[in-house]
Design a protein around this motif. Structure first.
Motif, short mmCIF file in Angstrom:
data_model
loop_
_atom_site.label_atom_id
_atom_site.label_comp_id
_atom_site.label_asym_id
_atom_site.label_seq_id
_atom_site.Cartn_x
_atom_site.Cartn_y
_atom_site.Cartn_z
N LEU A 53 27.48 87.84 73.88
CA LEU A 53 28.54 88.42 73.06
C LEU A 53 28.12 88.48 71.60
CD1 LEU A 53 31.86 86.92 74.46
CD2 LEU A 53 31.13 89.30 74.52
N ASN A 54 27.51 87.40 71.11
CA ASN A 54 27.08 87.38 69.71
C ASN A 54 26.13 88.52 69.42
OD1 ASN A 54 24.74 86.20 67.72
ND2 ASN A 54 26.78 85.59 67.06
N ASP A 55 25.20 88.76 70.31
CA ASP A 55 24.23 89.83 70.12
C ASP A 55 24.93 91.19 70.02
OD1 ASP A 55 22.03 91.49 70.09
OD2 ASP A 55 21.50 91.17 72.19
N HIS A 56 25.80 91.49 70.97
CA HIS A 56 26.41 92.82 71.01
C HIS A 56 27.49 93.00 69.95
CE1 HIS A 56 24.33 94.14 74.63
NE2 HIS A 56 24.48 92.92 75.09
N VAL A 57 28.23 91.95 69.65
CA VAL A 57 29.27 92.06 68.62
C VAL A 57 28.65 92.34 67.26
CG1 VAL A 57 30.99 90.73 67.34
CG2 VAL A 57 31.01 90.69 69.82
N ILE A 58 27.59 91.60 66.93
CA ILE A 58 26.94 91.81 65.63
C ILE A 58 26.32 93.20 65.56
CG2 ILE A 58 25.13 90.98 64.09
CD1 ILE A 58 27.56 89.13 64.39
N GLU A 59 25.77 93.67 66.67
CA GLU A 59 25.15 95.01 66.68
C GLU A 59 26.19 96.09 66.41
OE1 GLU A 59 21.80 97.22 66.63
OE2 GLU A 59 21.87 95.06 67.00
N VAL A 60 27.36 95.97 67.07
CA VAL A 60 28.41 96.98 66.88
C VAL A 60 28.96 96.93 65.46
CG1 VAL A 60 30.73 97.65 67.62
CG2 VAL A 60 29.02 97.01 69.33
N ALA A 61 29.12 95.71 64.92
CA ALA A 61 29.76 95.56 63.61
C ALA A 61 28.76 95.57 62.46
CB ALA A 61 30.54 94.25 63.58
N MET A 62 27.50 95.89 62.71
CA MET A 62 26.50 95.85 61.64
C MET A 62 26.86 96.73 60.44
SD MET A 62 23.85 94.48 60.44
CE MET A 62 23.23 93.53 61.82
N PRO A 63 27.43 97.94 60.61
CA PRO A 63 27.83 98.70 59.40
C PRO A 63 28.82 97.94 58.52
CG PRO A 63 27.80 100.14 61.32
CD PRO A 63 27.61 98.76 61.83
N ASP A 64 29.77 97.22 59.13
CA ASP A 64 30.73 96.44 58.34
C ASP A 64 30.04 95.26 57.67
OD1 ASP A 64 33.63 97.52 59.04
OD2 ASP A 64 32.45 97.57 60.88
N ILE A 65 29.10 94.63 58.37
CA ILE A 65 28.37 93.50 57.78
C ILE A 65 27.54 93.98 56.60
CG2 ILE A 65 26.60 91.75 58.22
CD1 ILE A 65 27.60 91.69 61.13
N ARG A 66 26.88 95.13 56.76
CA ARG A 66 26.08 95.68 55.65
C ARG A 66 26.97 95.98 54.45
NH1 ARG A 66 24.41 100.30 56.25
NH2 ARG A 66 25.00 100.95 58.36
N GLY A 67 28.15 96.54 54.73
CA GLY A 67 29.06 96.84 53.62
C GLY A 67 29.54 95.59 52.91
N ALA A 68 29.84 94.54 53.68
CA ALA A 68 30.32 93.30 53.08
C ALA A 68 29.25 92.61 52.25
CB ALA A 68 30.84 92.36 54.17
N LEU A 69 28.00 92.70 52.69
CA LEU A 69 26.91 92.00 52.01
C LEU A 69 26.14 92.89 51.05
CD1 LEU A 69 25.45 89.94 55.00
CD2 LEU A 69 27.18 89.27 53.32
N GLY A 70 26.46 94.18 51.03
CA GLY A 70 25.75 95.09 50.14
C GLY A 70 24.32 95.34 50.57
N LEU A 71 24.09 95.41 51.87
CA LEU A 71 22.74 95.62 52.40
C LEU A 71 22.53 97.09 52.73
CD1 LEU A 71 22.49 92.61 54.89
CD2 LEU A 71 21.60 92.73 52.56
N SER A 72 21.30 97.52 52.66
CA SER A 72 20.96 98.90 53.01
C SER A 72 20.82 99.03 54.52
CB SER A 72 19.64 99.29 52.34
OG SER A 72 18.57 98.52 52.87
N VAL A 73 20.67 100.28 54.96
CA VAL A 73 20.46 100.52 56.38
C VAL A 73 19.15 99.87 56.85
CG1 VAL A 73 20.08 102.31 58.12
CG2 VAL A 73 21.80 102.66 56.35
N ASP A 74 18.12 99.93 56.02
CA ASP A 74 16.84 99.33 56.38
C ASP A 74 16.97 97.82 56.55
OD1 ASP A 74 15.82 101.82 56.21
OD2 ASP A 74 14.70 101.52 54.35
N HIS A 75 17.65 97.16 55.63
CA HIS A 75 17.85 95.71 55.74
C HIS A 75 18.64 95.35 56.99
CE1 HIS A 75 17.15 95.10 51.16
NE2 HIS A 75 16.04 94.86 51.85
N GLY A 76 19.68 96.12 57.28
CA GLY A 76 20.47 95.86 58.49
C GLY A 76 19.64 96.01 59.75
#
Length: 574
Positions: A53-76
């Motif tokens: 679950l952790n693997d798939h949840v983080i993968e789906v929510a990666m755009p939100d995580i990038r937005g919250a942390l200010g990360l680029s697409v490459d970093h994500g």
């Protein structure tokens, strides 16, 4: 006759018969299957589910995580890649470690490390943002992948070791949850935490279930002794060859689309180095006395077929659900919250479908090979129906495809587990687990890379064709643009943007249909292998009790004579 005489008589009878009474130890008979062991097994199942679950949840929510942390697409993308590299590598070596440090200790340690790293990541993210240090996040995510990858092999190991033959197939059905239930639950949970709670809970959601799992495993599973003497034959060359090999291959697959596949010297170097290192690793495993992988097991046709088909089926299971999610997000503008019902439509019925298919395969009159053929056939049908999609499709159009997947997924996975593990002894369980889980983890990465790369490539092809065809009809295009601009009151720049968006949408739809079509042909190709490779297996059953052979009269008479002789020599006590 005195008690001593009786014991001497029994001993003499056994000696005369040539078949002494077997002294069955607990170790030889295997651990008793008690309610306590069941609790331990459920604890391992919970640990594996939260890792998936952790693997798939983080993968789906990666755009939100990038937005919250200010990360680029490459970093994500590198955060996801670091997790996948260590996760797949850990699946290769975890069975050996569990046999060395004991199953219970190793599982508890992996779950505890996995949960603690999940707790730490959001706090470390704030720290890393303050000091502009992305390396901290990358390291934590890689370490969490290492801990999470240790868990799936433990579930197959405990199922093969502890479950009685009559219900072993149901335990393997529980293992199948990691391939069918957990991945489909990722999108709904990602939507829950990102829309209603907060992104840190994407990482913290695992903590309560991890604590429960640790308690159940600690209380339920028996404690094996440490076997540190195995380090005397530790396969150092295997680690030095296998870990870099799987790492280079996973990085090439994960980053291939972003960096341009063969246009990137880095991807070409990683692919070539990974293939060469993997070949050397397999040669080393063949000759090593205590390997991580027992290559000789591949001589079993059923295991080889199961691994090949598992890889193909998981590629399909990654690509096919990804097509509706990507289409709805890019063309229809859906958020994970709007896509979640599609995933739940498949995930929740698996709790009923998996035991039902396990019961079907547990019937000796049912040939699991044809259950597998039915599952692959339904999968192919799903893909060919999906290939007729258009840009007008919304979430409701995909429910029929998901309905077929409810039955197709367990019908494909459980027979493969049955074919792969039939006839495996508990001593061979760790080797089977290493093979099965490594192929499973690597196939998921291959599926994601192939689906993304194929979609991008076909989208470019269709986009070029659409633009070329539009250029051949300039007058019709100008009239259509003029009419649309008049009705929508749009300027020339807005019309060009709208036109580009329509070309992109149509190209993506056509590329998605191509992915569906290719996955359908792959499923049909796997069906063709069924009459050629696997042999029929029957569901496991308890071995019949051994019936002692009748003893000849002469042997019994000789035994009784010996008993009288030994009795006469015994001292007499008043």
């Amino acid at each position: 006759m005195s008690g001593s005489a009786v014991r001497v008589s029994e001993h003499a009878t056994q000696a005369a018969s040539g078949s002494p009474k077997p002294a069955v130890s607990q170790a030889a008979a295997g651990p008793a299957f008690t309610a306590r062991v069941i609790v331990g097994l459920v604890g391992v199942l919970i640990a594996v589910v939260i890792a998936q679950l952790n693997d798939h949840v983080i993968e789906v929510a990666m755009p939100d995580i990038r937005g919250a942390l200010g990360l680029s697409v490459d970093h994500g993308s590198w955060l996801s890649t670091a997790y996948q590299v260590t996760q797949v590598a850990a699946m290769m070596f975890a069975p050996w470690c569990s046999a060395t440090f004991s199953l219970r200790r190793f599982t508890i340690g992996a779950v505890a490390a996995f949960a603690l790293l999940g707790i730490a990541f959001p706090f470390a993210a704030s720290f890393a943002s303050s000091f502009a240090s992305f390396d901290i996040l990358l390291t934590l995510r890689a370490l969490q992948g290492l801990a999470g990858g240790c868990l799936p092999p433990m579930l197959m190991t405990v199922a093969l070791r502890f479950l009685p033959p009559a219900i072993k197939l149901y335990g393997l059905g529980a293992y199948a949850l990691t391939a069918t239930f957990a991945p489909n639950l990722g999108t709904p949970l990602a939507a829950l935490w990102t829309e209603y709670v907060g992104w840190p809970f994407l990482f913290w959601q695992i903590v309560p279930l991890a604590a429960l799992s640790i308690g159940m495993v600690a209380w339920g599973l028996p404690q094996d002794p440490l076997r540190l003497e195995r380090f005397r034959q530790f396969d150092w060359r295997g680690v030095l060859l296998g870990f870099p090999a799987i790492g280079m291959l996973v990085v090439a697959l994960e980053q291939g689309t972003r960096l341009g596949w063969t246009d990137s010297p880095l991807i070409c170097l990683l692919a070539a180095g990974g293939i060469a290192s993997m070949a050397l690793f397999l040669v080393n495993e063949w000759f090593h006395p205590l390997p991580f992988f027992k290559i000789q097991l591949l001589a079993r046709r059923n295991l080889s077929f199961a691994l090949i088909t598992l890889g193909g089926m998981l590629l399909i299971l990654v690509a096919v659900p990804g097509v509706p999610a990507a289409y709805l997000a890019e063309v229809q503008g859906y958020r994970p919250l709007q896509s979640a019902p599609l995933a739940l439509w498949v995930a929740l019925p698996q709790l009923v479908a998996l035991p039902a298919v396990a019961a079907l395969c547990n019937n000796r009159r049912v040939d699991c090979r044809w259950v597998l053929a039915g599952g692959l056939g339904l999968t192919a049908l799903t893909c060919f129906v999906g290939s007729s999609m258009t840009s007008d499709w919304t979430r409701g159009n995909f429910y029929a495809l998901q309905l077929m997947q409810i039955a197709a997924q367990p019908m494909a996975v459980i027979p493969l587990l049955m074919l792969a593990t039939n006839g495996m002894t508990p001593m061979e369980g760790p080797f089977a687990s290493a093979w099965f889980n490594t192929v499973k983890g690597f196939a998921v990465v291959v599926g994601a890379g192939v689906a993304e790369g194929l979609t991008t490539m076909r989208e470019h092809v269709h986009s070029n064709v659409l633009i070329d065809q539009t250029g051949n009809r300039t007058q019709a295009l100008m009239l259509a643009q003029h009419d649309l601009a008049a009705r929508l009151n749009l300027g020339a720049d807005a019309m060009r943007g709208l036109f580009a968006q329509r070309i992109h949408d149509q190209a993506l739809v056509l590329a998605s249909a191509d992915v569906f079509r290719l996955m359908g042909w792959l499923a049909l190709g796997l069906i063709v292998l069924i009459p050629l490779m696997p042999t029929r297996v029957f569901p496991p059953r308890p071995a019949p009790a051994a019936v002692p052979a009748p003893q000849p009269e002469q042997s019994i008479a000789s035994a009784m004579t010996a008993a009288h002789s030994n009795t006469a020599k015994l001292p007499t006590h008043v």
